[in-house]
Design an enzyme around this catalytic site. Structure first.
Site, PDB file in Angstrom:
ATOM      1  N   ASP A   1     -23.670  68.157  26.251  1.00 38.43           N
ATOM      2  CA  ASP A   1     -24.246  66.824  26.390  1.00 38.43           C
ATOM      3  C   ASP A   1     -23.580  65.795  25.493  1.00 38.43           C
ATOM      4  O   ASP A   1     -23.878  64.614  25.579  1.00 38.43           O
ATOM      5  CB  ASP A   1     -25.755  66.874  26.072  1.00 38.43           C
ATOM      6  CG  ASP A   1     -26.494  67.676  27.108  1.00 38.43           C
ATOM      7  OD1 ASP A   1     -26.192  67.506  28.291  1.00 38.43           O
ATOM      8  OD2 ASP A   1     -27.367  68.481  26.738  1.00 38.43           O
ATOM      9  N   HIS A  54     -26.916  74.699  19.670  1.00 37.62           N
ATOM     10  CA  HIS A  54     -27.222  75.431  20.901  1.00 37.62           C
ATOM     11  C   HIS A  54     -27.827  76.768  20.534  1.00 37.62           C
ATOM     12  O   HIS A  54     -27.446  77.364  19.538  1.00 37.62           O
ATOM     13  CB  HIS A  54     -25.939  75.656  21.720  1.00 37.62           C
ATOM     14  CG  HIS A  54     -26.211  75.982  23.147  1.00 37.62           C
ATOM     15  ND1 HIS A  54     -26.470  77.261  23.566  1.00 37.62           N
ATOM     16  CD2 HIS A  54     -26.305  75.182  24.236  1.00 37.62           C
ATOM     17  CE1 HIS A  54     -26.691  77.233  24.864  1.00 37.62           C
ATOM     18  NE2 HIS A  54     -26.601  75.999  25.309  1.00 37.62           N
TER      19      HIS A  54
HETATM   20  N1  CMC Z   1     -29.242  68.424  14.258  1.00 35.76           N
HETATM   21  C1  CMC Z   1     -29.631  68.822  13.021  1.00 35.76           C
HETATM   22  N2  CMC Z   1     -30.077  70.061  12.736  1.00 35.76           N
HETATM   23  C2  CMC Z   1     -30.143  70.943  13.750  1.00 35.76           C
HETATM   24  C3  CMC Z   1     -29.762  70.609  15.070  1.00 35.76           C
HETATM   25  C4  CMC Z   1     -29.286  69.304  15.302  1.00 35.76           C
HETATM   26  N3  CMC Z   1     -28.909  68.925  16.533  1.00 35.76           N
HETATM   27  N4  CMC Z   1     -29.924  71.681  15.866  1.00 35.76           N
HETATM   28  C5  CMC Z   1     -30.409  72.660  15.089  1.00 35.76           C
HETATM   29  N5  CMC Z   1     -30.542  72.219  13.800  1.00 35.76           N
HETATM   30  C6  CMC Z   1     -30.991  73.014  12.654  1.00 35.76           C
HETATM   31  C7  CMC Z   1     -32.490  73.207  12.675  1.00 35.76           C
HETATM   32  O1  CMC Z   1     -33.150  72.206  11.948  1.00 35.76           O
HETATM   33  C8  CMC Z   1     -32.627  74.581  12.046  1.00 35.76           C
HETATM   34  O2  CMC Z   1     -32.524  74.425  10.668  1.00 35.76           O
HETATM   35  P1  CMC Z   1     -33.359  75.449   9.690  1.00 35.76           P
HETATM   36  O3  CMC Z   1     -32.819  76.826   9.984  1.00 35.76           O
HETATM   37  O4  CMC Z   1     -33.017  74.959   8.317  1.00 35.76           O
HETATM   38  O5  CMC Z   1     -34.793  75.280  10.057  1.00 35.76           O
HETATM   39  C9  CMC Z   1     -31.389  75.332  12.533  1.00 35.76           C
HETATM   40  O6  CMC Z   1     -30.395  74.312  12.799  1.00 35.76           O
HETATM   41  C10 CMC Z   1     -31.612  76.153  13.793  1.00 35.76           C
HETATM   42  O7  CMC Z   1     -32.206  75.315  14.774  1.00 35.76           O
HETATM   43  P2  CMC Z   1     -33.277  75.817  15.826  1.00 35.76           P
HETATM   44  O8  CMC Z   1     -34.042  74.635  16.322  1.00 35.76           O
HETATM   45  O9  CMC Z   1     -34.051  76.970  15.256  1.00 35.76           O
HETATM   46  O10 CMC Z   1     -32.326  76.374  16.972  1.00 35.76           O
HETATM   47  P3  CMC Z   1     -32.702  76.603  18.487  1.00 35.76           P
HETATM   48  O11 CMC Z   1     -31.755  77.617  18.983  1.00 35.76           O
HETATM   49  O12 CMC Z   1     -34.156  76.847  18.638  1.00 35.76           O
HETATM   50  O13 CMC Z   1     -32.401  75.161  19.149  1.00 35.76           O
HETATM   51  C11 CMC Z   1     -31.372  73.374  20.277  1.00 35.76           C
HETATM   52  C12 CMC Z   1     -31.284  74.859  19.916  1.00 35.76           C
HETATM   53  C13 CMC Z   1     -30.298  73.058  21.309  1.00 35.76           C
HETATM   54  C14 CMC Z   1     -32.742  73.049  20.897  1.00 35.76           C
HETATM   55  C15 CMC Z   1     -31.159  72.527  18.982  1.00 35.76           C
HETATM   56  O14 CMC Z   1     -29.883  72.796  18.439  1.00 35.76           O
HETATM   57  C16 CMC Z   1     -31.318  71.029  19.242  1.00 35.76           C
HETATM   58  O15 CMC Z   1     -32.463  70.527  19.209  1.00 35.76           O
HETATM   59  N6  CMC Z   1     -30.181  70.295  19.492  1.00 35.76           N
HETATM   60  C17 CMC Z   1     -30.266  68.894  19.842  1.00 35.76           C
HETATM   61  C18 CMC Z   1     -30.633  68.729  21.315  1.00 35.76           C
HETATM   62  C19 CMC Z   1     -29.487  69.085  22.239  1.00 35.76           C
HETATM   63  O16 CMC Z   1     -28.357  68.655  22.070  1.00 35.76           O
HETATM   64  N7  CMC Z   1     -29.813  69.861  23.296  1.00 35.76           N
HETATM   65  C20 CMC Z   1     -28.843  70.227  24.347  1.00 35.76           C
HETATM   66  C21 CMC Z   1     -28.550  71.690  24.375  1.00 35.76           C
HETATM   67  S1  CMC Z   1     -27.158  72.101  25.428  1.00 35.76           S
HETATM   68  C22 CMC Z   1     -27.606  71.628  27.026  1.00 35.76           C
HETATM   69  C23 CMC Z   1     -28.876  72.183  27.528  1.00 35.76           C
HETATM   70  O17 CMC Z   1     -29.345  73.269  27.156  1.00 35.76           O
HETATM   71  O18 CMC Z   1     -29.465  71.554  28.410  1.00 35.76           O
END
Ligand code: CMC
Length: 431
Positions: free
Chosen positions: A366, A308
């Site tokens: 989720d 998140h």
């Molecule tokens: N699985 C594996 N690695 C992950 C994941 C994951 N679910 N989420 C983040 N990472 C890693 C990512 O690869 C990155 O690694 P590095 O620093 O080595 O490049 C690091 O963690 C930070 O990730 P980010 O994408 O820069 O973080 P963000 O804040 O931009 O993204 C997020 C947040 C929710 C989009 C992401 O965690 C994600 O894609 N999660 C899976 C989708 C999900 O469950 N979304 C629902 C969110 S809660 C409900 C809502 O908002 O609607």
């Protein structure tokens, strides 16, 4: 917003600029850069708004490190266990918990608006039966401005109030209609003798040919899912609603924009993606393979329902839903549901894995919601529409707050331009 005596000093090209600092009631201080461009001729750069407060708000507060979520100051776990969705709607919209009379009046107002214009039935019939219910929802909610002209004038507080009530009341009806349409069953009219969640289950699962009695434990679980999704501060879809509304667009158009944004798999679409992932994993012994893929930089796969932008601790909504999942599956006699077994083992494995620990990736809302919704009988394509109908009150509350704010101005981010500088047009035969 209270201005403190504190300020930050920016040194640039031999000059210094004082940036006032605002202190919130909770959370980190905020640097005020509104005059920066006029004074220093520079913009700030923050794609994804990772360090930018786009507005001030009094509705919802999240402490991502501690895993805290408050609505108007009340912790989400207390609201989920002691309150119910329509009371939380009142709280979000008007700022305080209602008295018994206020709540009764509010519930009456909402239930009196649950039906949709009959002509909307024809509008639905223009969609393909196999359309994703989110596609239908975006279209139909956008079309509400064509059906309810008398509540589109945002300068009229009465019209704003009617639009808010209409959206909260009609979204379950529209979401249920989208579902019924997709499975070829007749639309079921709302029943105002049922509470909000029970009425939704009734509109989704009853058919004219038979009686359908809503199980109170399932309607309570449904209500809890609505409550847990009601608002979440300035997330992508809420910011979309605010940005759309900053131009003066009508509320139905703004909420349709929010629904479109919510659909993406990084946001509300993650609940569908998460359940599909759990099904793809299928059994506990395949978990290591998927964990390895999630950690592999060369594989785009991510563990859906994990991570998140704000929570660097367990999402407090996920904790409540995990408990709800156990209750619902026990009630339905499917405690040994293989998906729940996979989900629990996946959570345990990820929480003990150095990659997820180091990156602070915890289960989010989720992760467990899909298991409950599937056990209730919803297809995965309905998960995000259910999120959308629950979040409508949050979007509308944030929209109301924004419209009432005298500082409200059109949202217009700037950019770091890296394209060509001015050059002369070249005739086609010379290229
Ligand atoms: N699985 C594996 N690695 C992950 C994941 C994951 N679910 N989420 C983040 N990472 C890693 C990512 O690869 C990155 O690694 P590095 O620093 O080595 O490049 C690091 O963690 C930070 O990730 P980010 O994408 O820069 O973080 P963000 O804040 O931009 O993204 C997020 C947040 C929710 C989009 C992401 O965690 C994600 O894609 N999660 C899976 C989708 C999900 O469950 N979304 C629902 C969110 S809660 C409900 C809502 O908002 O609607």
């Amino acid at each position: 917003m209270t201005e403190t005596k504190k300020s930050a000093t920016l040194s640039l090209d031999g000059k210094t600029y004082e940036l006032p600092i605002f202190s919130p009631t909770a959370g980190p201080d905020v640097l005020d850069i509104r005059k920066l461009y006029a004074q220093a001729g520079v913009f700030t750069y923050d794609p994804g708004f990772t360090s930018t407060a786009s507005c001030d708000s009094t509705i919802t507060y999240i402490d991502g490190n501690e895993g805290i979520l408050l609505h108007r100051g009340y912790p989400i776990d207390q609201l989920a266990s002691k309150s119910h969705y329509l009371e939380v709607c009142y709280l979000l919209l008007y700022g305080e918990l209602p008295t018994a009379t206020q709540l009764e009046d509010f519930e009456t107002r909402v239930t009196r608006h649950t039906m949709v214009h009959e002509q909307m039935h024809n509008f639905f019939r223009g969609f393909r039966r196999d359309a994703h219910p989110m596609a239908t929802l975006v279209g139909v909610v956008g079309a509400m401005s064509a059906f309810y002209h008398d509540s589109t004038d945002i300068s009229d507080p009465w019209q704003r109030e009617v639009a808010a009530i209409r959206l909260i009341a009609k979204l379950p009806t529209i979401a249920a209609m989208a579902y019924k349409y997709s499975i070829g069953q007749p639309f079921v009219y709302p029943r105002n003798d049922l509470d909000y969640a029970a009425n939704f289950l009734h509109m989704c699962f009853s058919v004219p040919a038979e009686d359908y009695n809503v199980n109170p434990i399932l309607s309570r679980a449904m209500d809890r899912i609505f409550t847990l999704h009601a608002d979440h501060e300035q997330n992508a879809s809420t910011s979309t609603v605010r940005l759309a509304s900053s131009s003066g667009a009508n509320p139905f158009a703004c909420i349709a924009a929010g629904i479109a944004c919510l659909w993406g798999p990084a946001h509300g679409g993650a609940n569908q993606a998460c359940l599909e992932m759990l099904k793809e994993i299928g059994s506990v012994d395949r978990i290591p393979e998927f964990i390895a893929r999630a950690k592999d930089k060369n594989d785009p796969f991510r563990l859906m329902g994990f991570g998140h932008r704000v929570y660097k601790n367990t999402d407090p909504r996920a904790k409540v839903l995990k408990q709800s999942a156990d209750e619902v599956l026990e009630l339905l006699g499917v405690e040994d549901n293989p998906l729940l077994q996979v989900a629990k083992e996946l959570e345990r494995t990820a929480l003990n894995d150095p990659y997820f620990i180091e990156k602070k990736l915890f289960p989010n809302v989720d992760f467990y919601s899909g298991i409950i919704l599937e056990a209730m009988g919803f297809p995965t394509s309905m998960f995000t529409p259910i999120f959308a109908l629950s979040r409508t009150v949050g979007w509308i509350s944030q929209w109301k707050e924004m419209i009432a704010d005298p500082q409200n101005k059109i949202g217009r981010p700037r950019q770091l331009y890296l394209g060509e500088t001015a050059r002369d047009y070249v005739d086609i035969e010379k290229r």
